[in-house]
Design a protein around this motif. Structure first.
Motif, PDB file in Angstrom:
ATOM      1  N   MET A  37       0.852  -1.165   0.000  1.00  0.00           N
ATOM      2  CA  MET A  37       0.000   0.000   0.000  1.00  0.00           C
ATOM      3  C   MET A  37       0.904   1.236   0.000  1.00  0.00           C
ATOM      4  SD  MET A  37      -3.158   0.990   2.516  1.00  0.00           S
ATOM      5  CE  MET A  37      -2.248   0.818   4.016  1.00  0.00           C
ATOM      6  N   PHE A  38       0.773   2.008  -1.041  1.00  0.00           N
ATOM      7  CA  PHE A  38       1.586   3.201  -1.228  1.00  0.00           C
ATOM      8  C   PHE A  38       0.748   4.444  -0.945  1.00  0.00           C
ATOM      9  CE2 PHE A  38       3.495  -0.106  -3.720  1.00  0.00           C
ATOM     10  CZ  PHE A  38       4.859   0.106  -3.596  1.00  0.00           C
ATOM     11  N   SER A  39       1.418   5.541  -0.677  1.00  0.00           N
ATOM     12  CA  SER A  39       0.733   6.808  -0.423  1.00  0.00           C
ATOM     13  C   SER A  39       0.751   7.660  -1.689  1.00  0.00           C
ATOM     14  CB  SER A  39       1.404   7.547   0.741  1.00  0.00           C
ATOM     15  OG  SER A  39       1.268   6.805   1.921  1.00  0.00           O
ATOM     16  N   GLY A  40      -0.023   7.224  -2.704  1.00  0.00           N
ATOM     17  CA  GLY A  40      -0.132   7.983  -3.940  1.00  0.00           C
ATOM     18  C   GLY A  40       0.923   7.677  -4.984  1.00  0.00           C
ATOM     19  N   LYS A  41       1.806   6.725  -4.727  1.00  0.00           N
ATOM     20  CA  LYS A  41       2.885   6.420  -5.664  1.00  0.00           C
ATOM     21  C   LYS A  41       2.873   4.970  -6.126  1.00  0.00           C
ATOM     22  CE  LYS A  41       5.889  10.135  -4.375  1.00  0.00           C
ATOM     23  NZ  LYS A  41       6.432  10.851  -5.471  1.00  0.00           N
ATOM     24  N   ALA A  42       1.760   4.286  -6.006  1.00  0.00           N
ATOM     25  CA  ALA A  42       1.685   2.873  -6.374  1.00  0.00           C
ATOM     26  C   ALA A  42       2.031   2.646  -7.843  1.00  0.00           C
ATOM     27  CB  ALA A  42       0.303   2.299  -6.058  1.00  0.00           C
ATOM     28  N   GLU A  43       1.441   3.439  -8.724  1.00  0.00           N
ATOM     29  CA  GLU A  43       1.696   3.234 -10.155  1.00  0.00           C
ATOM     30  C   GLU A  43       3.136   3.580 -10.508  1.00  0.00           C
ATOM     31  OE1 GLU A  43      -0.722   3.496 -14.301  1.00  0.00           O
ATOM     32  OE2 GLU A  43      -1.354   4.797 -12.667  1.00  0.00           O
ATOM     33  N   GLU A  44       3.668   4.639  -9.917  1.00  0.00           N
ATOM     34  CA  GLU A  44       5.067   5.004 -10.140  1.00  0.00           C
ATOM     35  C   GLU A  44       5.998   3.881  -9.674  1.00  0.00           C
ATOM     36  OE1 GLU A  44       8.116   8.029  -7.959  1.00  0.00           O
ATOM     37  OE2 GLU A  44       6.263   8.951  -8.702  1.00  0.00           O
ATOM     38  N   ALA A  45       5.738   3.342  -8.488  1.00  0.00           N
ATOM     39  CA  ALA A  45       6.559   2.263  -7.950  1.00  0.00           C
ATOM     40  C   ALA A  45       6.465   1.018  -8.824  1.00  0.00           C
ATOM     41  CB  ALA A  45       6.131   1.939  -6.517  1.00  0.00           C
TER      42      ALA A  45
ATOM     43  N   GLU B 226     -11.344   7.612  -9.225  1.00  0.00           N
ATOM     44  CA  GLU B 226     -11.669   8.773 -10.057  1.00  0.00           C
ATOM     45  C   GLU B 226     -10.579   9.838 -10.023  1.00  0.00           C
ATOM     46  OE1 GLU B 226     -15.567  10.319  -9.304  1.00  0.00           O
ATOM     47  OE2 GLU B 226     -16.530   8.394  -9.702  1.00  0.00           O
ATOM     48  N   ASP B 227      -9.836   9.916  -8.914  1.00  0.00           N
ATOM     49  CA  ASP B 227      -8.782  10.928  -8.803  1.00  0.00           C
ATOM     50  C   ASP B 227      -7.455  10.490  -9.427  1.00  0.00           C
ATOM     51  OD1 ASP B 227      -7.766   9.089  -6.987  1.00  0.00           O
ATOM     52  OD2 ASP B 227      -7.844  10.431  -5.262  1.00  0.00           O
ATOM     53  N   GLY B 228      -7.421   9.291 -10.013  1.00  0.00           N
ATOM     54  CA  GLY B 228      -6.218   8.804 -10.688  1.00  0.00           C
ATOM     55  C   GLY B 228      -5.316   7.935  -9.845  1.00  0.00           C
ATOM     56  N   THR B 229      -5.566   7.855  -8.534  1.00  0.00           N
ATOM     57  CA  THR B 229      -4.758   6.966  -7.706  1.00  0.00           C
ATOM     58  C   THR B 229      -5.158   5.518  -7.974  1.00  0.00           C
ATOM     59  OG1 THR B 229      -6.291   7.183  -5.841  1.00  0.00           O
ATOM     60  CG2 THR B 229      -4.381   8.693  -5.887  1.00  0.00           C
ATOM     61  N   VAL B 230      -4.302   4.604  -7.565  1.00  0.00           N
ATOM     62  CA  VAL B 230      -4.513   3.184  -7.865  1.00  0.00           C
ATOM     63  C   VAL B 230      -5.487   2.549  -6.873  1.00  0.00           C
ATOM     64  CG1 VAL B 230      -3.392   0.921  -8.042  1.00  0.00           C
ATOM     65  CG2 VAL B 230      -2.270   2.949  -8.982  1.00  0.00           C
TER      66      VAL B 230
END
Length: 118
Positions: A1-9, A29-33
């Protein structure tokens, strides 16, 4: 579980390891995973972004162990994962492996890398 960086990671990890791919990604909807599945060297992982507002940082108490196949692979993976991260145990020979190292990457995920003795 990432804090807004899941897709980047996830994109970073699949670029570090050979035989890796992103299998699926579903977004809020906000683009987070909301939910993502990716494969590293044949092992399937899932990740999400934390939406509860509380920080839950990664710790070395849990790490991912990766068996590397060659000296070149372990050297390259160790260098990439340790960049902007923290070396917890330098890459070196040990009693149980040709090379072993432990690193926390720039996202805080802890990795143990092993090249078995022949």
């Amino acid at each position: 579980m990432f804090s807004g960086k899941a897709e980047e990671a996830m994109n970073f990890y699949t670029s570090v390891f050979e035989q890796s791919e992103i299998n699926s990604v579903f977004h809020h909807e906000d683009g987070t995973v909301l939910h993502a599945v990716f494969t590293l060297k044949g092992q399937t992982f899932m990740c999400i972004d934390n939406k509860n507002g509380h920080e839950h940082p990664f710790t070395p108490a849990m790490s991912l162990l990766v068996a590397c196949d060659t000296v070149e692979e372990i050297d390259g993976v160790f260098a990439k994962l340790s960049q902007d991260g923290q070396v917890l145990m330098p890459l070196q020979a040990s009693s149980f492996s040709e090379k072993f190292g432990w690193v926390a990457d720039k996202y805080g995920v802890s990795w143990q890398l092993n090249l078995a003795k022949n």
